[in-house]
Design an enzyme around this catalytic site. Structure first.
Site, PDB file in Angstrom:
ATOM      1  N   THR A  34      -2.580  26.902 -74.402  1.00  7.25           N
ATOM      2  CA  THR A  34      -1.700  25.795 -74.784  1.00  7.25           C
ATOM      3  C   THR A  34      -2.280  25.013 -75.968  1.00  7.25           C
ATOM      4  O   THR A  34      -1.539  24.355 -76.681  1.00  7.25           O
ATOM      5  CB  THR A  34      -1.541  24.815 -73.603  1.00  7.25           C
ATOM      6  OG1 THR A  34      -2.841  24.612 -73.043  1.00  7.25           O
ATOM      7  CG2 THR A  34      -0.612  25.368 -72.545  1.00  7.25           C
ATOM      8  N   ASP A  35      -3.600  25.086 -76.163  1.00 10.28           N
ATOM      9  CA  ASP A  35      -4.209  24.177 -77.168  1.00 10.28           C
ATOM     10  C   ASP A  35      -3.690  24.441 -78.576  1.00 10.28           C
ATOM     11  O   ASP A  35      -3.329  23.517 -79.295  1.00 10.28           O
ATOM     12  CB  ASP A  35      -5.753  24.168 -77.087  1.00 10.28           C
ATOM     13  CG  ASP A  35      -6.433  25.492 -77.336  1.00 10.28           C
ATOM     14  OD1 ASP A  35      -5.737  26.530 -77.415  1.00 10.28           O
ATOM     15  OD2 ASP A  35      -7.680  25.500 -77.465  1.00 10.28           O
ATOM     16  N   SER A  66     -33.195  33.473 -82.597  1.00 11.31           N
ATOM     17  CA  SER A  66     -32.672  33.317 -81.241  1.00 11.31           C
ATOM     18  C   SER A  66     -33.484  34.168 -80.287  1.00 11.31           C
ATOM     19  O   SER A  66     -33.787  35.327 -80.593  1.00 11.31           O
ATOM     20  CB  SER A  66     -31.203  33.752 -81.177  1.00 11.31           C
ATOM     21  OG  SER A  66     -30.815  33.859 -79.817  1.00 11.31           O
ATOM     22  N   SER A 125     -17.072  30.242 -73.383  1.00 14.22           N
ATOM     23  CA  SER A 125     -17.206  29.570 -74.666  1.00 14.22           C
ATOM     24  C   SER A 125     -18.619  29.459 -75.195  1.00 14.22           C
ATOM     25  O   SER A 125     -19.036  28.409 -75.692  1.00 14.22           O
ATOM     26  CB  SER A 125     -16.601  28.171 -74.562  1.00 14.22           C
ATOM     27  OG  SER A 125     -15.559  28.122 -75.439  1.00 14.22           O
ATOM     28  N   SER A 127     -19.539  30.798 -77.853  1.00 17.40           N
ATOM     29  CA  SER A 127     -19.463  30.605 -79.308  1.00 17.40           C
ATOM     30  C   SER A 127     -19.195  29.147 -79.657  1.00 17.40           C
ATOM     31  O   SER A 127     -19.815  28.603 -80.578  1.00 17.40           O
ATOM     32  CB  SER A 127     -18.426  31.534 -79.933  1.00 17.40           C
ATOM     33  OG  SER A 127     -17.235  31.458 -79.221  1.00 17.40           O
ATOM     34  N   GLU A 159     -15.139  27.264 -87.012  1.00 18.96           N
ATOM     35  CA  GLU A 159     -14.677  28.481 -86.323  1.00 18.96           C
ATOM     36  C   GLU A 159     -13.401  29.038 -86.963  1.00 18.96           C
ATOM     37  O   GLU A 159     -13.244  30.237 -87.118  1.00 18.96           O
ATOM     38  CB  GLU A 159     -14.440  28.193 -84.832  1.00 18.96           C
ATOM     39  CG  GLU A 159     -14.116  29.457 -84.044  1.00 18.96           C
ATOM     40  CD  GLU A 159     -14.378  29.356 -82.552  1.00 18.96           C
ATOM     41  OE1 GLU A 159     -14.274  28.243 -82.006  1.00 18.96           O
ATOM     42  OE2 GLU A 159     -14.671  30.406 -81.941  1.00 18.96           O
ATOM     43  N   ASP A 171     -12.037  24.254 -76.468  1.00 19.57           N
ATOM     44  CA  ASP A 171     -13.434  24.561 -76.139  1.00 19.57           C
ATOM     45  C   ASP A 171     -14.375  23.524 -76.744  1.00 19.57           C
ATOM     46  O   ASP A 171     -15.296  23.033 -76.080  1.00 19.57           O
ATOM     47  CB  ASP A 171     -13.836  25.940 -76.694  1.00 19.57           C
ATOM     48  CG  ASP A 171     -12.975  27.041 -76.147  1.00 19.57           C
ATOM     49  OD1 ASP A 171     -12.288  26.816 -75.139  1.00 19.57           O
ATOM     50  OD2 ASP A 171     -12.978  28.135 -76.735  1.00 19.57           O
ATOM     51  N   TYR A 221      -5.866  37.888 -79.557  1.00 18.65           N
ATOM     52  CA  TYR A 221      -5.781  36.420 -79.563  1.00 18.65           C
ATOM     53  C   TYR A 221      -4.964  35.924 -80.759  1.00 18.65           C
ATOM     54  O   TYR A 221      -3.996  35.179 -80.612  1.00 18.65           O
ATOM     55  CB  TYR A 221      -7.192  35.810 -79.606  1.00 18.65           C
ATOM     56  CG  TYR A 221      -7.207  34.306 -79.468  1.00 18.65           C
ATOM     57  CD1 TYR A 221      -7.384  33.698 -78.229  1.00 18.65           C
ATOM     58  CD2 TYR A 221      -7.022  33.477 -80.576  1.00 18.65           C
ATOM     59  CE1 TYR A 221      -7.387  32.313 -78.102  1.00 18.65           C
ATOM     60  CE2 TYR A 221      -7.020  32.102 -80.450  1.00 18.65           C
ATOM     61  CZ  TYR A 221      -7.210  31.521 -79.214  1.00 18.65           C
ATOM     62  OH  TYR A 221      -7.199  30.149 -79.090  1.00 18.65           O
TER      63      TYR A 221
HETATM   64  C1  GLA Z   1     -10.262  30.483 -76.276  1.00 24.01           C
HETATM   65  C2  GLA Z   1     -10.019  29.578 -77.477  1.00 24.01           C
HETATM   66  C3  GLA Z   1      -9.413  28.231 -77.028  1.00 24.01           C
HETATM   67  C4  GLA Z   1      -8.187  28.446 -76.139  1.00 24.01           C
HETATM   68  C5  GLA Z   1      -8.499  29.438 -75.021  1.00 24.01           C
HETATM   69  C6  GLA Z   1      -7.279  29.786 -74.226  1.00 24.01           C
HETATM   70  O1  GLA Z   1     -11.251  29.964 -75.441  1.00 24.01           O
HETATM   71  O2  GLA Z   1     -11.209  29.350 -78.173  1.00 24.01           O
HETATM   72  O3  GLA Z   1      -9.089  27.463 -78.172  1.00 24.01           O
HETATM   73  O4  GLA Z   1      -7.086  28.848 -76.897  1.00 24.01           O
HETATM   74  O5  GLA Z   1      -9.057  30.641 -75.538  1.00 24.01           O
HETATM   75  O6  GLA Z   1      -6.790  28.671 -73.555  1.00 24.01           O
END
Ligand code: GLA
Length: 385
Positions: A34-35, A66, A125, A127, A159, A171, A221
């Site tokens: 949804t973001d 790293s 997340s 990244s 990003e 994220d 994506y």
């Molecule tokens: C990844 C993206 C986020 C979001 C989710 C799905 O984590 O980085 O911005 O779109 O997928 O909700």
């Protein structure tokens, strides 16, 4: 983590680091994909971390090391570009690129040693944690004061513009704004947010990492992002909308007629119903209705599986066996295409649940999943040495 980082830093650069930084990763309770449609999400930071030991250099080089990678990356601040040779370094380097693009003068280079206990490419997340961490490092070391939400936006710009993933802000906000025991109700229309106490009574949130690795930049994506944009173009002449999140569930019938194409319609149905599920979830939590919250989690997974088509066989199987072994509700969390799930499970049943889900999953796919209880924590941390 700190002692190994300091030791490695000293061994590599022959002086002591000045500071240690840490960034958590995140889960998203509800509000998936949804973001980037300017809708609602309800993420929380969890206590799996990327940490870094950092010190200044006398030249203009950024030296990245790293403990989780086989090679170091060293680039001059004046010649940063996204290149194959920079490998994993392309993520942190984007932050320095964006800051300079914004007109900041970065007068010296940095040595940075990272260490992560976030499972990589797991949908938790890692990244965004690396980006937020590096944005926080840069703002602190170069004395560029940024609020947590500005750190998140810097990381997000990096990003999207430097790394080419057309993701939303969820994220980055989850990590930068993390607060102990709180979920973050984020409205991506204007990036406003509110902290929420979500009480699961005698249930807890378990995280299940499928250990199927994926790369979002080359996953569908960006295709989903494009499909949503296409839907907005088709619907705009008929509705007063800027994004799919301006639509209501009662608009869906009309959307179906206008769109015609079944795939695009199902993408729209997911986004519109998912926004509603976020509202319903928050409402149910106010009423202490754990059964309703669990039901909403299940509906979200089904919608991501059937309408948005981002779950895949691994996460679908985890959904199935989690419910079989006692989860009240379960859904994939994050982007999908592999990655992780969250399950609402009775605290007292967690160990048995973990054992049975691991056994069946390993039996079917020959992969050992990682299963742990989510510990919702604070966001970015810095310590002087
Ligand atoms: C990844 C993206 C986020 C979001 C989710 C799905 O984590 O980085 O911005 O779109 O997928 O909700």
């Amino acid at each position: 983590m700190a002692s190994r980082l300091i030791y490695t830093y000293q061994n590599t650069f022959h002086n002591r680091p000045e500071k240690i930084f840490m960034a958590p990763c995140r889960i998203n309770l509800i509000g998936e994909h949804t973001d980037y449609n300017y809708g609602l999400a309800l993420p929380a930071a969890i206590s799996k971390y990327i940490a870094a030991a950092v010190g200044k250099r006398n030249d203009r080089k950024i030296h990245l090391k790293s403990l989780n990678k086989r090679y170091d990356v060293e680039v001059d601040l004046d010649s940063i570009s996204n290149s194959i040779e920079n490998g994993w370094g392309n993520y942190p380097l984007g932050i320095f690129w964006v800051l300079q693009k914004r007109g900041h003068k970065l007068p010296f280079g940095l040595n940075i040693v990272y260490q992560s206990n976030v499972p990589i490419a797991s949908g938790l997340s890692s990244s965004a944690a690396l980006l937020n961490l590096t944005a926080f490092i840069a703002s602190t070391m170069y004395d560029i004061p940024l609020k947590p939400e500005e750190i998140a936006l810097l990381a997000h710009q990096s990003e999207t513009e430097f790394n080419g993933l057309q993701c939303g802000v969820m994220d980055e906000f989850a990590i930068a704004l993390g607060k102990k025991d709180k979920c973050i109700l984020l409205d991506c229309k204007d990036n406003s947010f509110e902290y929420k106490d979500i009480d699961f009574k005698d249930y807890s949130l378990a995280v299940i990492v499928s250990n199927v690795r994926r790369n979002l930049v080359v996953s569908p994506y960006n295709t989903r992002v494009e499909e949503c944009k296409k839907a907005v173009e088709l619907l705009k002449p008929h509705f007063n909308i800027q994004s799919l999140s301006d639509l209501k569930v009662s608009d869906l019938e009309k959307c179906k007629e206008i769109i015609g194409d079944d795939v695009i319609y199902r993408r729209v149905r997911h986004i519109v119903s998912e926004n509603q599920r976020v509202r319903d979830f928050v409402e149910s939590s106010k009423n202490g209705d754990v059964n309703k919250m669990a039901d909403i989690l299940n509906k979200s997974h089904e919608s991501l599986r059937d309408d948005y088509e981002v779950t895949g066989e691994y996460l679908d199987y985890i959904h199935e066996i989690s419910l079989k072994y006692g989860a009240l509700g379960e859904r994939m969390t994050g982007a999908g295409f592999g990655g992780s799930s969250i399950a609402l499970i009775k605290k007292s049943e967690f160990e048995t649940f973990k054992e049975k889900v691991s056994r069946d999953y390993d039996h079917k796919f020959g992969i050992d999943p990682l299963i742990f209880l989510a510990d919702i924590c604070d966001g970015l941390i810095v310590k002087n040495l």
